[in-house]
Enzyme design. Structure first.
Site, PDB file in Angstrom:
ATOM      1  N   ARG A 274      99.543  56.783  52.764  1.00 41.29           N
ATOM      2  CA  ARG A 274      98.746  55.566  52.924  1.00 41.29           C
ATOM      3  C   ARG A 274      99.647  54.370  52.611  1.00 41.29           C
ATOM      4  NH1 ARG A 274      95.456  52.332  48.650  1.00 41.29           N
ATOM      5  NH2 ARG A 274      94.438  50.860  50.034  1.00 41.29           N
TER       6      ARG A 274
ATOM      7  N   HIS B   9      91.685  47.879  53.865  1.00 44.34           N
ATOM      8  CA  HIS B   9      90.658  48.934  53.976  1.00 44.34           C
ATOM      9  C   HIS B   9      90.451  49.374  55.420  1.00 44.34           C
ATOM     10  CE1 HIS B   9      88.664  47.131  50.128  1.00 44.34           C
ATOM     11  NE2 HIS B   9      89.416  48.154  49.793  1.00 44.34           N
TER      12      HIS B   9
ATOM     13  N   ARG C  17      88.754  40.954  41.212  1.00 45.58           N
ATOM     14  CA  ARG C  17      89.281  39.873  42.060  1.00 45.58           C
ATOM     15  C   ARG C  17      88.177  38.874  42.380  1.00 45.58           C
ATOM     16  NH1 ARG C  17      91.312  44.027  46.053  1.00 45.58           N
ATOM     17  NH2 ARG C  17      93.011  45.032  44.938  1.00 45.58           N
TER      18      ARG C  17
ATOM     19  N   GLU D 218      88.893  58.234  53.709  1.00 44.26           N
ATOM     20  CA  GLU D 218      90.176  57.729  54.208  1.00 44.26           C
ATOM     21  C   GLU D 218      91.216  58.843  54.289  1.00 44.26           C
ATOM     22  OE1 GLU D 218      89.224  54.959  51.124  1.00 44.26           O
ATOM     23  OE2 GLU D 218      90.406  53.424  52.134  1.00 44.26           O
TER      24      GLU D 218
ATOM     25  N   ASN E 162      99.150  58.573  48.213  1.00 44.38           N
ATOM     26  CA  ASN E 162      98.829  57.160  48.093  1.00 44.38           C
ATOM     27  C   ASN E 162      99.578  56.649  46.863  1.00 44.38           C
ATOM     28  OD1 ASN E 162      97.681  54.677  47.749  1.00 44.38           O
ATOM     29  ND2 ASN E 162      95.562  55.390  47.756  1.00 44.38           N
TER      30      ASN E 162
END
Ligand code: ADP
Length: 400
Positions: free
Chosen positions: A91, A180, A241, A385, A10
């Site tokens: 990813r 996601h 965020r 994941e 990733n």
């Protein structure tokens, strides 16, 4: 030696998370993080068989040096480990409309990932660097791309379009993509198993609550709506965020309050959310601690987090009609029974009723239903994941 091991990468712009995963059972053989790329204190830490290790990388190292270190100094030092690798899984944050499922990486795919860079300028160029470095480290292995956006490509146009001039969609690819996806896909499959239903007959609302947070409406196993937008900035209140705001605030801050556009965007991405509201931290554990001490802004941050999430969940009754389960996942969703209680009590109009004992037991990686008998179901499912990436990689590599 019959294990199906996958190196899962990733790659971010200044860091790289890696893991060696057994695709058969999800076991994590090695996991680690290389960080502070292009800085004097570039470093790497990893965990192998429960032992934590760390070291500095050569000053100003980046993706290629980190991957060389992982291969030469970590993987190859373990007898027989590299020989069990069947693929490298990457990813990828943004696949635009081009990628609706995981794919074997070839030149055209690499070009496609590069083309999507305008939609994820911090991430996709880093993924390309990581892929090229992994290709030269493992020339014989199949490299697979698994996209965070892919699961959301089943959304209908009424859910993914913005009410902007139509040509912005056609010419500039402006639309909701969602993120996601790998996590929402994983918990959808696990929820179907837990509910003893076919995935194709499972309707869930999946709330992935980590540093980034998003919620997805899944109908008959397919995503029909989600809270993140063209970028990960939209939707829920997150660590740093802002999630949804009135877009005119940006113009107001630039033209009336003397901010630069870059300054505003940095604020919305890195100084807002839980951090911005509380003034304390983006880390939910710190917010919980301060809330306990009576810090009013920490309490407000939590209330806003739960309220926004509950409103999103309620709105997904529209596309779903029938909700088989609400699923909580991600670091906050898997661990904060308080947030789960707040959210479900805001949804009491639908009949949700928490079972306090079950709710408090479902933490630290434990899966379980957290609602009382007779209540509609809400459950916790720890996400994984990396396992999805490993499984997709093995599947695609075996077709090569
Ligand atoms: P990422 O999005 O970076 O993968 P995670 O899914 O690991 O993030 O979630 C990180 C968030 O989970 C942080 O806000 C962290 O405080 C929160 N978290 C982790 N453990 C707990 C816990 N025991 N209780 C409450 N929140 C937790």
């Amino acid at each position: 030696m019959n294990n199906k091991l996958v190196l899962v990468l990733n790659c971010g712009s200044s860091s790289l998370k890696f893991a060696v995963i057994n695709a058969d059972n999800g076991d994590e053989i090695i996991s680690g993080l290389a960080e502070c790329f292009n800085l004097p204190d570039a470093r790497i830490k990893w965990k192998i068989a429960g032992n934590k290790k760390s070291t500095n990388l050569p000053s100003h190292s980046a993706h290629s040096a980190a991957i060389s270190y992982i291969v030469e100094q970590i993987i190859k030092k373990e007898d027989g480990l590299a020989e069990q690798f069947v693929a490298v899984g990457h990813r990828i944050v943004h696949g635009g409309e081009k990628f609706t499922q995981s794919v074997v990486i070839n030149d055209a795919v690499l070009e496609g990932i590069e083309e999507c860079s305008s939609l994820a300028p911090l991430h996709n160029p880093a993924h390309v660097l990581g892929i090229k470095a992994a290709q030269s480290a493992f020339p014989a292995l199949t490299q697979v791309a698994v996209f965070d956006t892919a699961f959301h490509q089943t959304m209908p146009a009424k859910a993914f379009m913005y009410a902007l001039p139509y040509n912005l969609y056609k010419e500039a690819h402006v639309r909701r993509y969602g993120m996601h996806g790998t996590s929402h896909l994983f918990v959808t499959d696990e929820a179907a198993k837990a509910l003893n239903k076919a995935v194709s007959d499972t309707n869930i609302i999946s709330a992935h609550l980590g540093n980034g947070a998003s919620v997805a409406a899944v109908k008959n196993g397919q995503c029909v709506d989600t809270s993140m937008g063209m970028t990960p900035l939209a939707g829920l209140v997150m660590g740093t965020r802002c999630g949804d705001i009135d877009p005119s605030i940006i113009e107001y801050l630039v033209t009336r309050q003397g901010y630069s556009l870059e300054g505003v965007m940095d604020m919305l991405q890195k100084q807002s959310g839980l951090l911005g509201i509380s003034g304390i931290s983006s880390d939910f554990r710190n917010i919980l601690e301060e809330n306990e001490k009576g810090n009013k802004r920490a309490t407000l941050a939590m209330e806003m987090f739960s309220y926004r999430l509950a409103k999103y969940i309620a709105s997904y009754a529209v596309p779903l009609g029938r909700i088989d389960a609400i699923v909580f996942t991600g670091g906050i969703g898997e661990n904060s029974h308080l947030i789960r209680t707040q959210v479900l009590s805001l949804l009491s109009i639908f009949g949700y009723q928490v079972d306090p004992e079950k709710n408090e037991a479902a933490i630290l990686g434990k899966q379980g239903i957290i609602t009382a008998d007779g209540s509609p179901i809400a459950m916790v499912i720890p996400t994984n994941e990396e396992w999805v990436i490993a499984q997709d990689s093995v599947k695609l590599a075996s077709n090569q």
